[in-house]
Scaffold this motif. Sequence first.
Motif, PDB file in Angstrom:
ATOM      1  N   SER A  15      -5.346   9.046   4.675  1.00 26.45           N
ATOM      2  CA  SER A  15      -6.639   8.704   4.099  1.00 26.45           C
ATOM      3  C   SER A  15      -6.475   7.738   2.922  1.00 26.45           C
ATOM      4  CB  SER A  15      -7.345   9.983   3.645  1.00 26.45           C
ATOM      5  OG  SER A  15      -8.553   9.682   3.014  1.00 26.45           O
ATOM      6  N   ARG A  16      -5.542   8.063   2.041  1.00 27.27           N
ATOM      7  CA  ARG A  16      -5.315   7.200   0.869  1.00 27.27           C
ATOM      8  C   ARG A  16      -4.759   5.841   1.283  1.00 27.27           C
ATOM      9  NH1 ARG A  16      -6.970   4.802  -3.189  1.00 27.27           N
ATOM     10  NH2 ARG A  16      -5.442   4.347  -4.797  1.00 27.27           N
ATOM     11  N   LEU A  17      -3.859   5.827   2.263  1.00 28.54           N
ATOM     12  CA  LEU A  17      -3.307   4.558   2.737  1.00 28.54           C
ATOM     13  C   LEU A  17      -4.415   3.695   3.337  1.00 28.54           C
ATOM     14  CD1 LEU A  17      -0.811   2.786   3.175  1.00 28.54           C
ATOM     15  CD2 LEU A  17      -0.492   3.936   5.374  1.00 28.54           C
ATOM     16  N   LEU A  18      -5.287   4.301   4.116  1.00 28.72           N
ATOM     17  CA  LEU A  18      -6.400   3.540   4.684  1.00 28.72           C
ATOM     18  C   LEU A  18      -7.317   2.999   3.591  1.00 28.72           C
ATOM     19  CD1 LEU A  18      -7.271   5.684   7.821  1.00 28.72           C
ATOM     20  CD2 LEU A  18      -6.263   3.391   7.773  1.00 28.72           C
ATOM     21  N   LYS A  60       0.708  19.011   7.321  1.00 28.01           N
ATOM     22  CA  LYS A  60      -0.596  18.600   7.857  1.00 28.01           C
ATOM     23  C   LYS A  60      -1.501  18.078   6.746  1.00 28.01           C
ATOM     24  CE  LYS A  60      -0.679  21.694  11.839  1.00 28.01           C
ATOM     25  NZ  LYS A  60      -1.380  22.796  12.511  1.00 28.01           N
ATOM     26  N   SER A  61      -1.563  18.807   5.649  1.00 32.28           N
ATOM     27  CA  SER A  61      -2.456  18.377   4.562  1.00 32.28           C
ATOM     28  C   SER A  61      -1.929  17.117   3.888  1.00 32.28           C
ATOM     29  CB  SER A  61      -2.677  19.499   3.547  1.00 32.28           C
ATOM     30  OG  SER A  61      -1.465  19.865   2.928  1.00 32.28           O
ATOM     31  N   SER A  85       3.799  11.607  -0.440  1.00 33.72           N
ATOM     32  CA  SER A  85       2.887  11.092   0.585  1.00 33.72           C
ATOM     33  C   SER A  85       3.575  10.036   1.437  1.00 33.72           C
ATOM     34  CB  SER A  85       1.644  10.479  -0.063  1.00 33.72           C
ATOM     35  OG  SER A  85       0.930  11.457  -0.777  1.00 33.72           O
ATOM     36  N   ARG A  86       4.288   9.155   0.780  1.00 32.21           N
ATOM     37  CA  ARG A  86       5.002   8.086   1.489  1.00 32.21           C
ATOM     38  C   ARG A  86       6.037   8.683   2.443  1.00 32.21           C
ATOM     39  NH1 ARG A  86       5.910   5.003  -2.732  1.00 32.21           N
ATOM     40  NH2 ARG A  86       7.760   6.142  -3.323  1.00 32.21           N
ATOM     41  N   ASP A  87       6.791   9.667   1.967  1.00 34.06           N
ATOM     42  CA  ASP A  87       7.838  10.261   2.796  1.00 34.06           C
ATOM     43  C   ASP A  87       7.266  10.951   4.029  1.00 34.06           C
ATOM     44  OD1 ASP A  87       9.832   9.307   1.178  1.00 34.06           O
ATOM     45  OD2 ASP A  87      10.210  11.226   0.176  1.00 34.06           O
ATOM     46  N   VAL A  88       6.193  11.714   3.853  1.00 31.81           N
ATOM     47  CA  VAL A  88       5.634  12.418   5.006  1.00 31.81           C
ATOM     48  C   VAL A  88       5.124  11.412   6.041  1.00 31.81           C
ATOM     49  CG1 VAL A  88       3.236  12.803   4.254  1.00 31.81           C
ATOM     50  CG2 VAL A  88       4.371  14.493   5.688  1.00 31.81           C
ATOM     51  N   ALA A 133       0.835  -1.199   0.000  1.00 31.81           N
ATOM     52  CA  ALA A 133       0.000   0.000   0.000  1.00 31.81           C
ATOM     53  C   ALA A 133       0.874   1.255   0.000  1.00 31.81           C
ATOM     54  CB  ALA A 133      -0.935  -0.009   1.203  1.00 31.81           C
ATOM     55  N   LEU A 134       1.936   1.251   0.800  1.00 29.33           N
ATOM     56  CA  LEU A 134       2.851   2.391   0.810  1.00 29.33           C
ATOM     57  C   LEU A 134       3.475   2.606  -0.560  1.00 29.33           C
ATOM     58  CD1 LEU A 134       4.662   1.968   4.239  1.00 29.33           C
ATOM     59  CD2 LEU A 134       3.294   3.937   3.530  1.00 29.33           C
ATOM     60  N   ASP A 135       3.821   1.514  -1.229  1.00 35.69           N
ATOM     61  CA  ASP A 135       4.433   1.616  -2.556  1.00 35.69           C
ATOM     62  C   ASP A 135       3.497   2.264  -3.568  1.00 35.69           C
ATOM     63  OD1 ASP A 135       6.795   0.498  -1.718  1.00 35.69           O
ATOM     64  OD2 ASP A 135       6.375  -1.488  -2.536  1.00 35.69           O
ATOM     65  N   ARG A 136       2.210   2.151  -3.331  1.00 38.83           N
ATOM     66  CA  ARG A 136       1.238   2.713  -4.268  1.00 38.83           C
ATOM     67  C   ARG A 136       1.006   4.205  -4.025  1.00 38.83           C
ATOM     68  NH1 ARG A 136      -3.762  -1.234  -4.199  1.00 38.83           N
ATOM     69  NH2 ARG A 136      -4.556   0.322  -5.646  1.00 38.83           N
TER      70      ARG A 136
END
Length: 191
Positions: free
Chosen positions: A178-181, A170-171, A141-144, A133-136
């Motif tokens: 949200s996207r990871l979930l 924050k954003s 986004s992954r870094d933050v 999921a992180l890879d996607r």
Amino acid sequence: MIESLDPVLPGLATFAGAPGRDPAHAVRRAQGGDPDAFEELVFTFGPRLHRFLAVRLADERDARDALQETLLAAWQGLPRLRRAERFWPWLAGIAANKAADSARRRPALNGHRPELAADAVADAHGALVVRQALDRLPAVSRDVLLLRLVLGLSEEETAEALGVRVGTVKSRTARARSRLLELLDEEEKKR
């Protein structure tokens, strides 16, 4: 499942095994050319950086290489660090940049990465699902998420590490979580 990404690393309350010691003192000594002081910093922060890089790059060899590059860049850049108390976010920013460099240099592996960093999550299957999921997620986004959840950086420290404003962190964090979930939910529905 997102709870599995919460940091399991100790905070900065202890430094080199001595409660209450301030890493800024070691930073100032290292800036003065004391290699023992820099070794203290590596001992304290190295494992955290390695964990971040292993999760970010999903390849142990790449993580070790990026860690070495990070530490070398930190040693070379230490004289230019103006605020010793900001060493940790500064160092995390170097690591994030070295991870991005490593990811760009790595040849595409058709979606397969040889050494998944399964130790980032207790459950091996859960680690694989989270890793995929992180890879996607987009790299920003992954870094933050990794800086906040794996390294345990505050929003302010993450902003400093990435060279962006706190509001951006924050954003990005909210959107990335949200996207990871969503991605994890999709995976759960497949089973």
